[in-house]
Motif scaffolding. Sequence first.
Motif, PDB file in Angstrom:
ATOM      1  N   GLY A  38       0.776  -1.236   0.000  1.00  0.00           N
ATOM      2  CA  GLY A  38       0.000   0.000   0.000  1.00  0.00           C
ATOM      3  C   GLY A  38       0.806   1.283   0.000  1.00  0.00           C
ATOM      4  N   LYS A  39       2.141   1.180  -0.003  1.00  0.00           N
ATOM      5  CA  LYS A  39       3.003   2.363   0.021  1.00  0.00           C
ATOM      6  C   LYS A  39       2.545   3.400   1.064  1.00  0.00           C
ATOM      7  CE  LYS A  39       3.994   2.088  -4.929  1.00  0.00           C
ATOM      8  NZ  LYS A  39       2.901   2.208  -5.893  1.00  0.00           N
ATOM      9  N   PRO A  40       2.731   3.088   2.329  1.00  0.00           N
ATOM     10  CA  PRO A  40       2.309   4.035   3.377  1.00  0.00           C
ATOM     11  C   PRO A  40       2.980   5.396   3.204  1.00  0.00           C
ATOM     12  CG  PRO A  40       2.977   1.938   4.337  1.00  0.00           C
ATOM     13  CD  PRO A  40       3.359   1.893   2.890  1.00  0.00           C
ATOM     14  N   ASP A  41       2.267   6.456   3.592  1.00  0.00           N
ATOM     15  CA  ASP A  41       2.804   7.807   3.417  1.00  0.00           C
ATOM     16  C   ASP A  41       3.983   8.065   4.351  1.00  0.00           C
ATOM     17  OD1 ASP A  41       0.884   8.928   1.451  1.00  0.00           O
ATOM     18  OD2 ASP A  41      -0.538   8.336   2.995  1.00  0.00           O
ATOM     19  N   LEU A  42       3.856   7.590   5.577  1.00  0.00           N
ATOM     20  CA  LEU A  42       4.928   7.788   6.552  1.00  0.00           C
ATOM     21  C   LEU A  42       5.242   6.450   7.218  1.00  0.00           C
ATOM     22  CD1 LEU A  42       3.550  10.990   8.341  1.00  0.00           C
ATOM     23  CD2 LEU A  42       5.469  10.897   6.764  1.00  0.00           C
ATOM     24  N   VAL A  43       6.524   6.176   7.388  1.00  0.00           N
ATOM     25  CA  VAL A  43       6.945   4.937   8.037  1.00  0.00           C
ATOM     26  C   VAL A  43       7.853   5.299   9.211  1.00  0.00           C
ATOM     27  CG1 VAL A  43       8.139   2.731   7.729  1.00  0.00           C
ATOM     28  CG2 VAL A  43       6.822   3.704   5.836  1.00  0.00           C
ATOM     29  N   PHE A  44       7.535   4.737  10.380  1.00  0.00           N
ATOM     30  CA  PHE A  44       8.319   4.973  11.591  1.00  0.00           C
ATOM     31  C   PHE A  44       8.979   3.654  11.978  1.00  0.00           C
ATOM     32  CE2 PHE A  44       4.933   7.985  11.302  1.00  0.00           C
ATOM     33  CZ  PHE A  44       5.494   9.189  11.702  1.00  0.00           C
ATOM     34  N   PRO A  45      10.171   3.408  11.412  1.00  0.00           N
ATOM     35  CA  PRO A  45      10.783   2.080  11.570  1.00  0.00           C
ATOM     36  C   PRO A  45      11.009   1.706  13.036  1.00  0.00           C
ATOM     37  CG  PRO A  45      11.957   3.390   9.924  1.00  0.00           C
ATOM     38  CD  PRO A  45      11.005   4.308  10.609  1.00  0.00           C
ATOM     39  N   LYS A  46      11.459   2.669  13.838  1.00  0.00           N
ATOM     40  CA  LYS A  46      11.771   2.391  15.232  1.00  0.00           C
ATOM     41  C   LYS A  46      10.529   1.925  15.987  1.00  0.00           C
ATOM     42  CE  LYS A  46      13.119   4.971  19.290  1.00  0.00           C
ATOM     43  NZ  LYS A  46      13.246   6.361  19.740  1.00  0.00           N
ATOM     44  N   HIS A  47       9.388   2.452  15.604  1.00  0.00           N
ATOM     45  CA  HIS A  47       8.136   2.105  16.283  1.00  0.00           C
ATOM     46  C   HIS A  47       7.339   1.050  15.523  1.00  0.00           C
ATOM     47  CE1 HIS A  47       8.653   5.484  19.089  1.00  0.00           C
ATOM     48  NE2 HIS A  47       9.137   6.130  18.045  1.00  0.00           N
ATOM     49  N   ARG A  48       7.951   0.564  14.434  1.00  0.00           N
ATOM     50  CA  ARG A  48       7.265  -0.443  13.610  1.00  0.00           C
ATOM     51  C   ARG A  48       5.815  -0.004  13.318  1.00  0.00           C
ATOM     52  NH1 ARG A  48       9.510  -4.344  10.327  1.00  0.00           N
ATOM     53  NH2 ARG A  48       8.015  -5.967   9.928  1.00  0.00           N
ATOM     54  N   THR A  49       5.715   1.237  12.858  1.00  0.00           N
ATOM     55  CA  THR A  49       4.407   1.857  12.648  1.00  0.00           C
ATOM     56  C   THR A  49       4.375   2.553  11.297  1.00  0.00           C
ATOM     57  OG1 THR A  49       4.101   2.234  15.018  1.00  0.00           O
ATOM     58  CG2 THR A  49       2.833   3.646  13.544  1.00  0.00           C
ATOM     59  N   VAL A  50       3.249   2.448  10.625  1.00  0.00           N
ATOM     60  CA  VAL A  50       3.055   3.195   9.384  1.00  0.00           C
ATOM     61  C   VAL A  50       1.816   4.065   9.515  1.00  0.00           C
ATOM     62  CG1 VAL A  50       4.124   1.373   7.986  1.00  0.00           C
ATOM     63  CG2 VAL A  50       1.617   1.451   8.239  1.00  0.00           C
ATOM     64  N   VAL A  51       1.824   5.159   8.747  1.00  0.00           N
ATOM     65  CA  VAL A  51       0.687   6.085   8.749  1.00  0.00           C
ATOM     66  C   VAL A  51       0.269   6.354   7.307  1.00  0.00           C
ATOM     67  CG1 VAL A  51      -0.045   8.462   9.271  1.00  0.00           C
ATOM     68  CG2 VAL A  51       1.359   7.186  10.919  1.00  0.00           C
ATOM     69  N   PHE A  52      -1.027   6.255   7.084  1.00  0.00           N
ATOM     70  CA  PHE A  52      -1.592   6.674   5.807  1.00  0.00           C
ATOM     71  C   PHE A  52      -2.333   7.991   6.007  1.00  0.00           C
ATOM     72  CE2 PHE A  52      -1.325   2.070   5.236  1.00  0.00           C
ATOM     73  CZ  PHE A  52      -0.851   1.966   3.941  1.00  0.00           C
ATOM     74  N   VAL A  53      -2.145   8.914   5.085  1.00  0.00           N
ATOM     75  CA  VAL A  53      -2.973  10.116   5.051  1.00  0.00           C
ATOM     76  C   VAL A  53      -3.976   9.896   3.930  1.00  0.00           C
ATOM     77  CG1 VAL A  53      -3.041  12.615   4.793  1.00  0.00           C
ATOM     78  CG2 VAL A  53      -1.068  11.514   5.889  1.00  0.00           C
ATOM     79  N   HIS A  54      -5.230   9.700   4.302  1.00  0.00           N
ATOM     80  CA  HIS A  54      -6.251   9.314   3.336  1.00  0.00           C
ATOM     81  C   HIS A  54      -7.167  10.482   2.972  1.00  0.00           C
ATOM     82  CE1 HIS A  54      -5.348   5.228   2.869  1.00  0.00           C
ATOM     83  NE2 HIS A  54      -6.162   4.664   3.707  1.00  0.00           N
ATOM     84  N   GLY A  55      -7.429  10.618   1.689  1.00  0.00           N
ATOM     85  CA  GLY A  55      -8.468  11.544   1.245  1.00  0.00           C
ATOM     86  C   GLY A  55      -9.830  10.970   1.602  1.00  0.00           C
ATOM     87  N   CYS A  56     -10.690  11.808   2.186  1.00  0.00           N
ATOM     88  CA  CYS A  56     -11.982  11.317   2.695  1.00  0.00           C
ATOM     89  C   CYS A  56     -12.879  10.813   1.567  1.00  0.00           C
ATOM     90  CB  CYS A  56     -12.701  12.436   3.442  1.00  0.00           C
ATOM     91  SG  CYS A  56     -11.741  13.050   4.822  1.00  0.00           S
ATOM     92  N   PHE A  57     -12.790  11.453   0.408  1.00  0.00           N
ATOM     93  CA  PHE A  57     -13.677  11.102  -0.695  1.00  0.00           C
ATOM     94  C   PHE A  57     -13.348   9.720  -1.256  1.00  0.00           C
ATOM     95  CE2 PHE A  57     -14.733  11.183  -5.255  1.00  0.00           C
ATOM     96  CZ  PHE A  57     -16.087  11.447  -5.185  1.00  0.00           C
ATOM     97  N   TRP A  58     -12.113   9.515  -1.633  1.00  0.00           N
ATOM     98  CA  TRP A  58     -11.747   8.252  -2.286  1.00  0.00           C
ATOM     99  C   TRP A  58     -11.685   7.088  -1.324  1.00  0.00           C
ATOM    100  CZ3 TRP A  58     -12.459   7.833  -7.170  1.00  0.00           C
ATOM    101  CH2 TRP A  58     -12.342   8.971  -7.974  1.00  0.00           C
ATOM    102  N   HIS A  59     -11.341   7.364  -0.091  1.00  0.00           N
ATOM    103  CA  HIS A  59     -11.185   6.269   0.871  1.00  0.00           C
ATOM    104  C   HIS A  59     -12.403   6.125   1.778  1.00  0.00           C
ATOM    105  CE1 HIS A  59      -6.971   5.406  -0.203  1.00  0.00           C
ATOM    106  NE2 HIS A  59      -6.929   6.704  -0.466  1.00  0.00           N
ATOM    107  N   ARG A  60     -13.450   6.902   1.513  1.00  0.00           N
ATOM    108  CA  ARG A  60     -14.756   6.765   2.175  1.00  0.00           C
ATOM    109  C   ARG A  60     -14.668   6.903   3.691  1.00  0.00           C
ATOM    110  NH1 ARG A  60     -17.000   8.739  -1.287  1.00  0.00           N
ATOM    111  NH2 ARG A  60     -19.059   8.048  -0.679  1.00  0.00           N
ATOM    112  N   HIS A  61     -14.271   8.058   4.130  1.00  0.00           N
ATOM    113  CA  HIS A  61     -14.256   8.345   5.560  1.00  0.00           C
ATOM    114  C   HIS A  61     -15.689   8.263   6.095  1.00  0.00           C
ATOM    115  CE1 HIS A  61     -13.048  11.346   8.960  1.00  0.00           C
ATOM    116  NE2 HIS A  61     -13.147  10.108   9.379  1.00  0.00           N
ATOM    117  N   LYS A  62     -15.932   7.325   6.994  1.00  0.00           N
ATOM    118  CA  LYS A  62     -17.297   7.084   7.494  1.00  0.00           C
ATOM    119  C   LYS A  62     -17.853   8.313   8.220  1.00  0.00           C
ATOM    120  CE  LYS A  62     -18.114   2.169   8.114  1.00  0.00           C
ATOM    121  NZ  LYS A  62     -16.794   1.533   7.871  1.00  0.00           N
ATOM    122  N   GLY A  63     -19.046   8.720   7.814  1.00  0.00           N
ATOM    123  CA  GLY A  63     -19.715   9.817   8.490  1.00  0.00           C
ATOM    124  C   GLY A  63     -19.172  11.192   8.143  1.00  0.00           C
TER     125      GLY A  63
END
Length: 143
Positions: A48-73
């Motif tokens: 999924g090619k995450p937008d931000l990767v925090f290797p030390k914390h083994r964490t990824v973050v996606f910044v999603h557009g609400c329209f295309w990714h269907r932000h609920k509500g």
Amino acid sequence: MADFLSPAERSARMARIRSNDTLPEVTLRRALHRLGLRYVLHKRGLPGKPDLVFPKHRTVVFVHGCFWHRHKGCKVASSPKSNSQFWTDKFDRNVARDGRVQDELQAQGWRVFVVWECELQSKARTNLRAETLAADIRRVRRT
Ligand SMILES: [Zn+2]
């Protein structure tokens, strides 16, 4: 296909989707950096090619557009009235893909967080979101 956006609006939206450096995202990144978090951008080889990767914390973050990714509500995630079957199918595929990507990342031991575009509508809100995100990223996982 029928369309609810003018060509100019459409191309502006497509340009934003393609760009990985929209202003709200840059503001978010700066705030996280200020909070002492170190990330890698667009690391290769992750689902999924995450937008931000925090290797030390083994964490990824996606910044999603609400329209295309269907932000609920979310009011940004409205559904076009015309050609609704086309859009329903398209949105269903997007949401299914997001779910698959998250599953794959989690199976590889990554934690996944999503930041929604509507949470970054002002600099103040973006900074606040960065603080809660930083706390989430730093939280020690108990597995
Ligand atoms: Zn939203």
